[in-house]
Design an enzyme around this catalytic site. Sequence first.
Site, mmCIF file in Angstrom:
data_model
loop_
_atom_site.group_PDB
_atom_site.id
_atom_site.type_symbol
_atom_site.label_atom_id
_atom_site.label_comp_id
_atom_site.label_asym_id
_atom_site.label_seq_id
_atom_site.Cartn_x
_atom_site.Cartn_y
_atom_site.Cartn_z
ATOM 1 N N TYR A 204 -72.116 -13.235 -14.866
ATOM 2 C CA TYR A 204 -71.481 -14.546 -14.702
ATOM 3 C C TYR A 204 -70.540 -14.779 -15.870
ATOM 4 C CZ TYR A 204 -73.240 -17.088 -10.676
ATOM 5 O OH TYR A 204 -73.449 -17.538 -9.414
ATOM 6 N N GLU B 28 -67.997 -17.826 -16.076
ATOM 7 C CA GLU B 28 -67.106 -18.967 -15.876
ATOM 8 C C GLU B 28 -66.279 -19.227 -17.130
ATOM 9 O OE1 GLU B 28 -70.124 -18.867 -14.638
ATOM 10 O OE2 GLU B 28 -70.387 -20.225 -12.940
ATOM 11 N N ASP C 224 -45.742 -17.057 -1.746
ATOM 12 C CA ASP C 224 -46.952 -16.268 -1.510
ATOM 13 C C ASP C 224 -46.485 -14.855 -1.156
ATOM 14 O OD1 ASP C 224 -49.132 -14.974 -0.488
ATOM 15 O OD2 ASP C 224 -49.787 -16.616 0.788
ATOM 16 N N THR D 39 -52.205 -11.569 -2.856
ATOM 17 C CA THR D 39 -53.447 -10.810 -2.790
ATOM 18 C C THR D 39 -53.212 -9.535 -3.590
ATOM 19 O OG1 THR D 39 -52.726 -9.733 -0.756
ATOM 20 C CG2 THR D 39 -54.178 -11.642 -0.513
ATOM 21 N N LYS E 14 -53.072 -5.447 -0.559
ATOM 22 C CA LYS E 14 -52.187 -5.003 0.537
ATOM 23 C C LYS E 14 -51.280 -3.894 -0.002
ATOM 24 C CE LYS E 14 -52.569 -9.314 3.133
ATOM 25 N NZ LYS E 14 -53.084 -10.407 2.296
ATOM 26 N N ARG F 247 -59.889 -5.970 -2.940
ATOM 27 C CA ARG F 247 -59.645 -7.234 -2.238
ATOM 28 C C ARG F 247 -59.730 -8.372 -3.249
ATOM 29 N NH1 ARG F 247 -59.583 -6.512 3.153
ATOM 30 N NH2 ARG F 247 -59.287 -8.756 3.340
HETATM 31 N N1 DSN Z 1 -55.232 -11.539 7.049
HETATM 32 C C1 DSN Z 1 -54.053 -11.164 6.308
HETATM 33 C C2 DSN Z 1 -53.070 -10.461 7.147
HETATM 34 O O1 DSN Z 1 -53.506 -9.677 7.965
HETATM 35 O O2 DSN Z 1 -51.867 -10.625 7.001
HETATM 36 C C3 DSN Z 1 -53.413 -12.300 5.645
HETATM 37 O O3 DSN Z 1 -54.343 -13.030 4.940
#
Ligand code: DSN
Length: 431
Positions: free
Chosen positions: A51, A53, A196, A222, A225, A231
């Site tokens: 933990y 925080e 984003d 994120t 990707k 993730r």
């Molecule tokens: N679920 C993701 C996507 O497939 O684009 C976006 O959060």
Amino acid sequence: MSHLISQDPEIHAAIEREVHRQNYGLELIASENFVSRSVMQAQGSVFTNKYAEGLPGRRYYGGCEFTDVAEDLARSRAKELFQCDWVNVQPHSGASANAAVYLSCLKPGDTFLGLDLAHGGHLTHGSPVNFSGIWFQATYYGVNEDGRIDMDRVRDKAKSINPKLISIGASAYSRDFDYEAFRAIADEIGALLWMDMAHPAGLIAAGLLNDPLPHAHIVTTTTHKTLRGPRGGMVLIGNDFENPFGKVAPKSGRVRNMSELLDSAVFPGMQGGPLVHVIAAKAVAFKEALQPEFVEYARQVQKNAAVMAQSFLSRGYDVVSGGTDNHLVLVDLRSKNITGRDAERALQAAHITVNKNMVPFDDKSPFVTSGIRLGTAAVTTRGFEEADIEEVVMLIDRVLNAPTNESTQHKVKNEVYALCENHPLYDFVIA
Ligand code: DSN
């Protein structure tokens, strides 16, 4: 996995089957990728027990000395990668990172403007079924008939609505964004600009797409990707600035920087303890992304997507916007007389994984859809190049031309298998 196999054979079996699925299927979901074993090792480490925080040097728990090392490395590498003033690497996901932006910038009921989900946007950019559309007054811009965002229309919409926040970013938009034009609109109406970049982050890091950091007030992403990390999410600011809401630090009365509001929004505003094991894995992924090999990888992702779009076009498919600038291709199947849902199912039977997706001006529901979305980030990680992509599109075309023909699906599945064997992914055997 000797512990797992004896203690929990059911979960072990599910993992083993997933390893096989990933090794011997074509992964074309545009938001997915394959992480390195180093990333997996960091994520599977004892940091999962901790933990922590707070932020490095300012924690609410003891025993954070090595956690601080990991988080400081993640932060400094992310800052180097995106050439930015500030980053918070704690968001558990892109949705958490986006929630921190709303919490920092808007009050319930405030108006913001984002890309319509039905035109390629994202649930957290104001969908009526998401908190962003439930708690705030979400308004939308869309794409033109040519599948592209028209900045004159965005400007007209922004001026008529006067939102406090304008969001850019998408989950199914294959073109680059004009950040300078967005910023000029935001400045004209006194709005904050938020990008984003979850989908194209890896290509932006590699310098292959326009860079939002100098233009957007706040950027979220994120990490899993095109960036090819674990993730998770993060929030970044290119050039930090005093928050425009006049919020002051409790004791000194100093106007707090936007970065401070965002730090507080992530924790304690949105989240509890950070996922230290994921933060460590993010640090590993950012180190990988700083290497010249990552730029080569990202370049190949982009080349492969361009070839994919062209191959669909030359086989008579409609590609939304007529091509792609990034890693993603959105195919409109209306002229092929098959829905996105049926296409997804038929391709799945041949071990080709895509997702059904709305296309702009779709007349079908999100459960059916008229399109499929494909991305090249994952197959490029396993070494696919242009000729492989042409073969992939040929296989997809064979399945979609006979979507209920099980014999075709079976034959294509065998060819997929051979293609995957030529490009091994994870060569470890789970014992
Ligand atoms: N679920 C993701 C996507 O497939 O684009 C976006 O959060």
